[in-house]
Design an enzyme around this catalytic site. Structure first.
Site, mmCIF file in Angstrom:
data_model
loop_
_atom_site.group_PDB
_atom_site.id
_atom_site.type_symbol
_atom_site.label_atom_id
_atom_site.label_comp_id
_atom_site.label_asym_id
_atom_site.label_seq_id
_atom_site.Cartn_x
_atom_site.Cartn_y
_atom_site.Cartn_z
ATOM 1 C CG ASP A 23 -1.569 1.252 1.553
ATOM 2 O OD1 ASP A 23 -2.271 1.754 0.665
ATOM 3 O OD2 ASP A 23 -1.390 1.774 2.671
ATOM 4 C CG ASP A 25 -1.712 7.878 1.092
ATOM 5 O OD1 ASP A 25 -0.604 8.341 0.792
ATOM 6 O OD2 ASP A 25 -2.783 8.373 0.712
#
Length: 269
Positions: A23, A25
């Protein structure tokens, strides 16, 4: 734009059947902030051993901003696989893979119905502050932000603290699930200020089909070990589906520093 690091071909990596997916953020970077030099160096060393890729809900332009310290380098050269908008826009070794459109899947009239409801709901929603860009249309999804994506970094943090107490996004999502149950949509909370709307099955697990398709091509590599690192791994979080998928080994992290510590421990970097 050439990659600043030389890497062995995918089929010749030390751990050639292993890939690490991240991922963006809250995992590779602080939310909507830039990646650190330490993280980039660690990823470059990891890439010598195995394939690496990112999978994020944002579009490629935002990931370019966050993950590239010098904008004369293309983000698609820093990762073997780039999965923007959960893989609806995808690249392998800098070359684009097949993409899919949310609006083509949903249709214009149901989309307008959804947006009308969202804007009416937002108009009546009382928050400490509101900014701009409440609905952001992307190729593979729609991103909805009660405060607006134009909020400053401090306003984002303030909203997150407010949302943790008042459950603004959770209540909004529950209303949308009830009103639009017939459309077959997923509503996934992620980041600090927003949530994503996309067809069921178009969560981050969507990117795994690209890996499977590429493995079937001549000279393709089958990834039998798929590590995924994410911070929103709770039920309802936008990392949950891929984190809990039986095809992956999920790692729940609390931020970039935690990601770095996990990688060092796992791979001896």
């Amino acid at each position: 734009m050439a990659s600043p690091y030389p890497y062995p071909p995918l089929a010749e990596r030390e751990l050639k059947n292993t890939i690490c997916l991240f991922d963006v953020d809250g995992t590779l970077t602080p939310a909507r902030r830039d990646v650190s030099p330490e993280m980039l160096d660690l990823l470059a060393r990891l890439r010598q051993k195995c394939a690496i890729g990112f999978v994020g809900g944002s579009d490629l332009a935002k990931q370019q901003e966050q993950l590239v310290p010098s904008q004369d380098v293309n983000v698609t050269t820093l990762f073997d696989f780039c999965f923007s908008e959960n893989g609806l826009t995808a690249f392998k070794e800098g070359a684009p893979l097949a993409s899919t459109s949310f609006i083509q899947w949903l249709g214009e009239e149901p989309y307008k119905e959804l947006v009308r409801f969202v804007l009416h709901y937002l108009a009546d929603l009382d928050l400490p502050v509101k900014r701009g860009t409440f609905v952001e249309f992307r190729n593979g999804m729609v991103n909805i932000s009660p405060i607006g994506r134009n909020a400053s970094n401090q306003e984002r943090l303030d909203f997150l603290a407010y949302d943790n107490v008042h459950g603004v996004r959770k209540a909004f999502v529950e209303k949308l699930r009830e009103r639009f149950a017939h459309l077959g949509l997923t509503f996934s909370i992620g980041g600090q200020i927003s949530f994503d709307v996309f067809p069921k099955g178009w969560d981050k697990t969507y990117c795994l089909q690209h890996l499977e398709n590429e493995a079937r091509k001549p000279g393709g590599v089958q990834y039998t070990t798929i590590h995924f690192f994410g911070d929103k791994t709770m039920v309802g979080g936008n990392d949950y589906e891929i984190y809990s998928d039986p095809r992956t080994i999920g790692h729940s992290v609390t931020g970039p520093d935690d990601t770095i510590a996990e990688l060092k421990a796992l791979f001896g970097l």
